[in-house]
Design a protein around this motif. Structure first.
Motif, mmCIF file in Angstrom:
data_model
loop_
_atom_site.group_PDB
_atom_site.id
_atom_site.type_symbol
_atom_site.label_atom_id
_atom_site.label_comp_id
_atom_site.label_asym_id
_atom_site.label_seq_id
_atom_site.Cartn_x
_atom_site.Cartn_y
_atom_site.Cartn_z
ATOM 1 N N SER A 50 0.817 -1.218 0.000
ATOM 2 C CA SER A 50 0.000 0.000 0.000
ATOM 3 C C SER A 50 0.849 1.267 0.000
ATOM 4 N N GLU A 135 -8.978 -1.024 2.489
ATOM 5 C CA GLU A 135 -7.531 -0.851 2.299
ATOM 6 C C GLU A 135 -6.985 -2.095 1.607
ATOM 7 N N ALA A 137 -4.440 -3.390 -2.090
ATOM 8 C CA ALA A 137 -3.578 -2.972 -3.195
ATOM 9 C C ALA A 137 -3.325 -4.173 -4.106
ATOM 10 N N LYS A 163 -5.675 0.651 -3.988
ATOM 11 C CA LYS A 163 -4.709 0.957 -5.056
ATOM 12 C C LYS A 163 -4.701 -0.183 -6.070
#
Length: 195
Positions: A50, A135, A137, A163
């Motif tokens: 992240s 959260e 990635a 992400k």
């Protein structure tokens, strides 16, 4: 005798040249959009870290300034879609965020030219997906490619950042089971890419 050797050399050289040209052309980038179906995939999806991303080494670049605003803002929601053509200064940035007053703003930057405007849409259409941002990635790897377009897709909800980085079309060419895991983020991407 020397004429025969020269002729043989020319034949061998031409065959070698043809083989080289064939091999070189088969390594050239091909359209990744072609013939992608739910059963066919050519890209792999990996979990990523992240860490903060950067668009260029120049911190004064308008795209990096906008990226810093993305990370530093305290907006309820912030979405950034960035793409660049490898080996060039050709890039597109789209940032959409919700202000503390409840207004949605859109910033577009194309090769350094920035435009800012209000964005009007029915928030109910996408609020469930935005509320479920977590959260996470990911890195989507579609093989070696030269002169390809690379993508970064970021969503920030409060302090949580999703992400997604890709060296191919975003969410294209991946296994259908991986797509199912990313369904929420695909809906957000599709919704805002069309705005």
């Amino acid at each position: 005798m020397t004429i025969t050797i020269i002729k043989n050399f020319k034949v061998i050289f031409n065959l070698f040249l043809l083989l080289f040209m064939f091999l070189f052309s088969s390594c050239a980038p091909q359209s990744r959009k072609a013939n992608l179906s739910d059963n066919y995939y050519q890209c792999k999806l990996f979990e990523d870290n992240s860490n903060r991303v950067y668009f260029s080494e120049n911190q004064n670049d308008v795209s990096n300034i906008e990226l810093s605003k993305f990370y530093d803002s305290e907006n309820d929601f912030d979405i950034m879609i960035y793409s660049h053509l490898e080996g060039s200064k050709n890039y597109n940035l789209k940032r959409i965020y919700k202000t503390s007053k409840g207004n949605w703003m859109e910033i577009t930057i194309v090769n350094g030219n920035k435009n800012e405007s209000n964005l009007i849409f029915n928030e109910v259409e996408i609020i469930d997906e935005l509320d479920n941002v977590q959260e996470k990635a990911f890195f989507q790897y579609c093989g070696m490619c030269f002169d390809c377009r690379y993508y970064t897709f970021l969503i920030k909800k409060g302090k949580s950042i999703f992400k997604y980085y890709s060296n191919g079309e975003v969410f294209e060419g991946i296994d259908k089971h991986e797509k199912e895991k990313l369904y929420n983020y695909i809906n957000i991407y599709d919704f805002f890419i069309k705005k």
